[in-house]
Design a protein around this motif. Sequence first.
Motif, PDB file in Angstrom:
ATOM      1  N   SER A 141      -7.435   5.331   7.103  1.00 16.05           N
ATOM      2  CA  SER A 141      -6.625   4.281   6.195  1.00 16.05           C
ATOM      3  C   SER A 141      -5.946   4.786   4.843  1.00 16.05           C
ATOM      4  O   SER A 141      -6.253   6.005   4.476  1.00 16.05           O
ATOM      5  N   ALA A 142      -4.834   4.094   4.496  1.00 17.64           N
ATOM      6  CA  ALA A 142      -4.312   4.781   3.218  1.00 17.64           C
ATOM      7  C   ALA A 142      -4.210   3.611   2.175  1.00 17.64           C
ATOM      8  O   ALA A 142      -4.469   2.416   2.274  1.00 17.64           O
ATOM      9  N   SER A 143      -4.294   4.112   0.778  1.00 17.32           N
ATOM     10  CA  SER A 143      -4.321   3.246  -0.409  1.00 17.32           C
ATOM     11  C   SER A 143      -2.777   3.072  -0.621  1.00 17.32           C
ATOM     12  O   SER A 143      -2.003   3.753  -0.636  1.00 17.32           O
ATOM     13  N   THR A 144      -2.584   1.647  -0.663  1.00 24.36           N
ATOM     14  CA  THR A 144      -1.242   1.293  -1.118  1.00 24.36           C
ATOM     15  C   THR A 144      -1.520  -0.037  -2.077  1.00 24.36           C
ATOM     16  O   THR A 144      -2.275  -0.269  -2.743  1.00 24.36           O
ATOM     17  N   ALA A 145      -0.228  -0.703  -2.176  1.00 23.69           N
ATOM     18  CA  ALA A 145      -0.260  -2.117  -3.065  1.00 23.69           C
ATOM     19  C   ALA A 145       0.875  -3.109  -2.485  1.00 23.69           C
ATOM     20  O   ALA A 145       1.641  -2.497  -1.899  1.00 23.69           O
ATOM     21  N   VAL A 146       0.747  -3.971  -2.844  1.00 20.93           N
ATOM     22  CA  VAL A 146       1.577  -5.325  -2.242  1.00 20.93           C
ATOM     23  C   VAL A 146       1.889  -6.003  -3.399  1.00 20.93           C
ATOM     24  O   VAL A 146       0.970  -6.275  -4.259  1.00 20.93           O
TER      25      VAL A 146
END
Length: 760
Positions: free
Chosen positions: A464-469
Amino acid sequence: MLTTLTSAWANLRTRRHLFAGAFVAVTLGVALVASMGLGLAAAADPPPGKPQRFAAQPVVVMPHDTLTVEVDRGPNLAPDTKKIPYPQPVDKELLGELADLGTVHRDHLAPDAVGVDASAAAVREVVGDRAQVLTGAARRLADPGAERDAQAVVAVRAMLGTAGGVSAFVAVFVTASTFAFVVALRRREFGLLRLAGATPGRIRRQLVTEALTVGVAASATGCALGSWGAPLLARALIDNGIAPTWFTVSGSGTALSTSWGSWTSWSYWASWPFQLAFWTGLFVAIAGAWAASRRAGRIGPVEALRDADVDTDVMPWSRRIVGAALLSLGLGLTVHTLWTDPSALLKRKTYTIQPMILITAAATLAPLLVRPVLRLLRPLRLPGAVGLLVRENAAASVRRTAAVAAPVLMTVALAGSLMGSAESVSAAKAQEASEQMHAQLIATGDELNLARRPVPGAAAVSPSASTAVFVREEGTALVRSEARAVSDPAALAATSRLPVVAGDIRRLDDRSIVVNQEWEHHRVGDRLTVWLGDGRRTTLRIAAVLARGTGDNGAYLTMANAGAAPVDRIDVRLTPDASPATAAGALRAATSGHDVRVRTAAAWLDATHPRVKPQTRQGMLLLLGIALTYTAISLAGTQLMAASVRDGELRALRRAGATRAQVRWMLAGEALVAVAAGTALGLAVTALNLGGLAAALGLLAPGSGAGTGLGTGIGSGIGNRPGVVVPWGVVGSAVGVCAVVAVGAGVLGAGWGRRNGVRG
């Protein structure tokens, strides 16, 4: 007017021992506000620094790293801008156009920006609004550490802003209490003035004039002290890991102001930190004196004829009404927040500011609450004649007891509420993360890549990867939500126990999203317009909804919607017969990337979910240090002022046969009883604050606070549920300091009396 000034000046000269506590309190408050203001000014305009990544190129072209969306602001639309975590790189067409201007330099380790050997004007003409053009010191924004430094500066601003607010609150609190006690000690003097024909207005003007004189002198002294202390504050923030190493604050102790001419320049002292500090100190002094002068104006001539020192009518009805209103406001805000948005009580801003309302209410009602508290403390009474004197003096001199108890109340309540809330929230978050973890091994690092060969004993592997919405909620705000992007929703379901309340996370695909109940729209099947971590706008269907929890239940996407976000975590679920050590070695060998670490789930949770982050704890201790310093000053000043008017009482005790040791034990006992009363009231306020937090945890995460009782950490509640944390160590240390200062000042103050027979 001249008569008032003359009388005020004479009183300040002859009763300087009474005004010393107020002078020191205002001075320290102004010094702290000035230091915090200078720190905020330095954080608002940090030094530009030198570019490192493209230091040899005159121009840097970097993609836009912000997202701007039109939102409703009243009758019109206004832009709302948020920083995006993974901006898209400069497109190839633009790179070709830049190559026609000059040599284009690329950093293959971080290809999000390029350096160009060309004039800035020519580059701006070609780029237009397709990207950012950076020149001079602004080129540092393209360095890898620029974002980290920016976040550190934001943390410094938040820390200094909160500390400044607490400093102002404590300054008002202590100063008002000091002036009120000064009036209580001088009531016989005011009675004589009334007997001689002085009007209530004359007495009020005299007190305000005295406060104005003290306030001007103390504020000027505090500004000078704040200028000297600001660089020391910056060094303390750096040493405790709160501020970056390059953070500096100008002041009288820095190289920027070593020359006498620069330090005495008008522009330096006319800057907003000193203006704010000076006028705040003056306002606090006058406001505290004005509140006390209202009581002084009501003192009648009969006070001059009174022989008994028993306090009667210790609280006017106006103060009772204000205290009751503050108490109702504090409790009402807690109940309203529990009803409308329980998660707000878990936010640092709320549990830092809201307890101050209840603290102020309890302090306002302290003279009324002291006697009931003293009755509750009767089982702890001291034996013998000394114990009898301690009990009767504490009950008779309610104003003196309340003046000592009030600052102790404030310190104990702040220590218990701030540290207790921070540790309770951290413990609840850690427990929630532990309950949601279903993997045994966790691999972390930057740009992780798992080889195709299988990991022995692995039942499920979930990269998994850390991101934002970003989503526009209610049309009025662009809200950022942390998110994780996964490559296999089925593996995510196998390696985690997410609190799904609707839908199925295994149905997550490239055209859907998993949200939580905190979102405005959280119904399965609804379609949402969101902006992804690289700024792209898309419409996604809600596949599942998670419980709100303690605030860490973010959104989930697939890798197709993560843009350039690199894999930074791999969760591995093992089969029942697998060897964790063998599987960990195989996972480490099969994973490539930067700074790869393979840990057990328990070790990873301990590292990423500590009870309280070190920076947060250091910041809280700084706030409590400010409060404790003020409390020590207030206690010492109150005890010394009280001792200065008790010579006759102590001399009578000595003539009645009391030894010097007995008198000193009596003074120490009175101080300890007052500290105990303040501690009891402070713990009561702490119980109210932590009780509201426990109810919020119970509503948000059943089994994470409500009904678990008071504990000292994870595992102190019922079963595997965390209890509300009471920082007994911090509270006990604060109470110990208060007791030492109160006893020492009380005994030493009486020993300095010239004719009371205690010295020797």
